[in-house]
Scaffold this motif. Structure first.
Motif, short mmCIF file in Angstrom:
data_model
loop_
_atom_site.label_atom_id
_atom_site.label_comp_id
_atom_site.label_asym_id
_atom_site.label_seq_id
_atom_site.Cartn_x
_atom_site.Cartn_y
_atom_site.Cartn_z
N VAL A 19 0.85 -1.19 0.00
CA VAL A 19 0.00 0.00 0.00
C VAL A 19 0.88 1.24 0.00
O VAL A 19 0.67 2.17 -0.79
CB VAL A 19 -0.97 0.01 1.21
CG1 VAL A 19 -1.65 1.37 1.35
CG2 VAL A 19 -2.00 -1.09 1.08
N ARG A 20 1.90 1.26 0.85
CA ARG A 20 2.81 2.41 0.94
C ARG A 20 3.44 2.69 -0.43
O ARG A 20 3.51 3.83 -0.88
CB ARG A 20 3.89 2.14 1.98
CG ARG A 20 4.91 3.28 2.12
CD ARG A 20 6.03 2.92 3.08
NE ARG A 20 5.58 2.60 4.41
CZ ARG A 20 5.33 3.50 5.36
NH1 ARG A 20 5.47 4.78 5.09
NH2 ARG A 20 4.93 3.13 6.55
N GLU A 21 3.91 1.64 -1.09
CA GLU A 21 4.60 1.80 -2.38
C GLU A 21 3.65 2.18 -3.51
O GLU A 21 4.06 2.83 -4.47
CB GLU A 21 5.35 0.51 -2.73
CG GLU A 21 6.54 0.26 -1.82
CD GLU A 21 7.23 -1.08 -2.07
OE1 GLU A 21 6.68 -1.91 -2.83
OE2 GLU A 21 8.30 -1.29 -1.48
N MET A 22 2.40 1.76 -3.45
CA MET A 22 1.44 2.04 -4.52
C MET A 22 0.87 3.45 -4.46
O MET A 22 0.39 3.96 -5.47
CB MET A 22 0.29 1.03 -4.49
CG MET A 22 0.66 -0.33 -4.99
SD MET A 22 -0.83 -1.38 -4.95
CE MET A 22 -0.21 -2.88 -5.67
N ASP A 109 -4.17 -4.53 -7.25
CA ASP A 109 -3.12 -3.78 -7.94
C ASP A 109 -3.31 -2.29 -7.62
O ASP A 109 -4.24 -1.90 -6.92
CB ASP A 109 -3.13 -4.05 -9.45
CG ASP A 109 -4.45 -3.68 -10.12
OD1 ASP A 109 -5.17 -2.79 -9.61
OD2 ASP A 109 -4.76 -4.27 -11.17
N GLN A 110 -2.41 -1.45 -8.16
CA GLN A 110 -2.44 -0.02 -7.86
C GLN A 110 -3.74 0.63 -8.32
O GLN A 110 -4.33 1.44 -7.59
CB GLN A 110 -1.24 0.69 -8.49
CG GLN A 110 -1.16 2.15 -8.10
CD GLN A 110 0.06 2.85 -8.66
OE1 GLN A 110 0.63 2.43 -9.67
NE2 GLN A 110 0.49 3.92 -8.01
N LYS A 111 -4.22 0.26 -9.49
CA LYS A 111 -5.46 0.84 -10.02
C LYS A 111 -6.63 0.52 -9.10
O LYS A 111 -7.46 1.38 -8.81
CB LYS A 111 -5.71 0.31 -11.43
CG LYS A 111 -6.90 0.92 -12.10
CD LYS A 111 -7.07 0.40 -13.53
CE LYS A 111 -8.29 0.99 -14.19
NZ LYS A 111 -8.51 0.49 -15.54
N GLN A 112 -6.72 -0.73 -8.63
CA GLN A 112 -7.80 -1.12 -7.72
C GLN A 112 -7.69 -0.38 -6.39
O GLN A 112 -8.69 0.05 -5.82
CB GLN A 112 -7.76 -2.64 -7.49
CG GLN A 112 -8.12 -3.45 -8.72
CD GLN A 112 -7.77 -4.92 -8.57
OE1 GLN A 112 -6.74 -5.28 -8.02
NE2 GLN A 112 -8.65 -5.78 -9.08
N LEU A 113 -6.45 -0.23 -5.89
CA LEU A 113 -6.23 0.47 -4.63
C LEU A 113 -6.68 1.92 -4.73
O LEU A 113 -7.45 2.41 -3.89
CB LEU A 113 -4.75 0.41 -4.24
CG LEU A 113 -4.33 1.25 -3.03
CD1 LEU A 113 -4.98 0.72 -1.76
CD2 LEU A 113 -2.83 1.28 -2.88
N ILE A 114 -6.24 2.62 -5.78
CA ILE A 114 -6.61 4.03 -5.95
C ILE A 114 -8.12 4.16 -6.14
O ILE A 114 -8.75 5.06 -5.57
CB ILE A 114 -5.85 4.65 -7.16
CG1 ILE A 114 -4.32 4.57 -6.94
CG2 ILE A 114 -6.29 6.09 -7.40
CD1 ILE A 114 -3.79 5.30 -5.73
N GLY A 115 -8.73 3.26 -6.91
CA GLY A 115 -10.17 3.28 -7.11
C GLY A 115 -10.93 3.10 -5.80
O GLY A 115 -11.92 3.79 -5.53
N ALA A 116 -10.45 2.17 -4.97
CA ALA A 116 -11.10 1.92 -3.67
C ALA A 116 -10.99 3.14 -2.77
O ALA A 116 -11.95 3.51 -2.07
CB ALA A 116 -10.48 0.70 -3.00
N ILE A 117 -9.83 3.78 -2.78
CA ILE A 117 -9.64 4.97 -1.94
C ILE A 117 -10.57 6.10 -2.40
O ILE A 117 -11.24 6.73 -1.58
CB ILE A 117 -8.16 5.43 -1.97
CG1 ILE A 117 -7.30 4.40 -1.23
CG2 ILE A 117 -8.01 6.82 -1.37
CD1 ILE A 117 -5.81 4.62 -1.36
N LYS A 118 -10.64 6.33 -3.71
CA LYS A 118 -11.52 7.38 -4.24
C LYS A 118 -12.98 7.08 -3.87
O LYS A 118 -13.72 7.98 -3.46
CB LYS A 118 -11.38 7.49 -5.76
CG LYS A 118 -10.08 8.16 -6.18
CD LYS A 118 -9.97 8.24 -7.69
CE LYS A 118 -8.68 8.91 -8.11
NZ LYS A 118 -8.51 8.94 -9.58
#
Length: 188
Positions: A19-22, A109-118
């Motif tokens: 998470v930190r790296e993404m 993945d990074q895209k899923q992480l960013i999408g979840a945060i948004k």
């Protein structure tokens, strides 16, 4: 200047580091907790822009941390992403659709992480009902307008559960086939 303080509560170091790296560098200050008790203590001590919570944790489960967060008006306003490799463990306690938090399946993945945060940030801004979801012994979360359910509704709910379980079985079969293929390749 760091604008977003993110708390990642997960017992797996790899997930916390991932998470930190993404997350985009410079925009996020990532604080880590390895169990539910440590995470809840940090939530009470500091002000976070986002909480990422694993559902299966030692010392205090993610479900228990979630209940603590939801029981305090100032904490339940914080955007929340619940993470788990097994969504059914979350849906046993909290019925879908998830209105007050975002779910992120592991691995991600990074895209899923960013999408979840948004999505979690958007959901946190929505007005909320004041009731706290409480699971009954059979795992069903009652709604505010609990009445006598017709057998048609029960059948539909069971069919939906069957469909979810079948999808999970299909996913597990696919994973098993990949593992078998991998092992066969290693044996050669």
């Amino acid at each position: 200047m760091v604008s977003n303080k993110v708390l990642v509560i997960d017992d797996t170091t790899v997930v916390r580091v991932k998470v930190r790296e993404m997350l985009p560098p410079g925009n996020f200050d990532v604080i880590e907790a390895k169990d539910g008790v440590e995470g809840l203590n940090l939530i009470r001590q500091e002000k976070f822009s986002l909480i990422m919570l694993d559902f299966l944790l030692p010392k205090m489960s993610g479900w228990e941390v979630f209940q603590q967060i939801q029981s305090q008006p100032d904490l339940k306003k914080i955007p929340l992403v619940i993470m788990s490799g097994r969504k059914e463990e979350v849906t046993e306690k909290i019925s879908e659709p998830f209105e007050n938090f975002e779910f992120l399946g592991k691995p991600f993945d990074q895209k899923q992480l960013i999408g979840a945060i948004k999505s979690a940030m958007t959901k946190a801004k929505q007005p909320r009902q004041e009731s706290v979801p409480v699971a009954t012994p059979n795992g069903v979360t009652p709604s505010a307008d609990v009445g006598i359910a017709s057998s048609g509704d029960e059948i539909q709910a069971l069919n939906e559960k069957i469909a979810k379980m079948q999808a999970e079985i299909d996913g597990l079969k696919k994973q098993l086939a990949q593992v078998v293929t991998f092992i066969k390749q290693k044996i050669k």
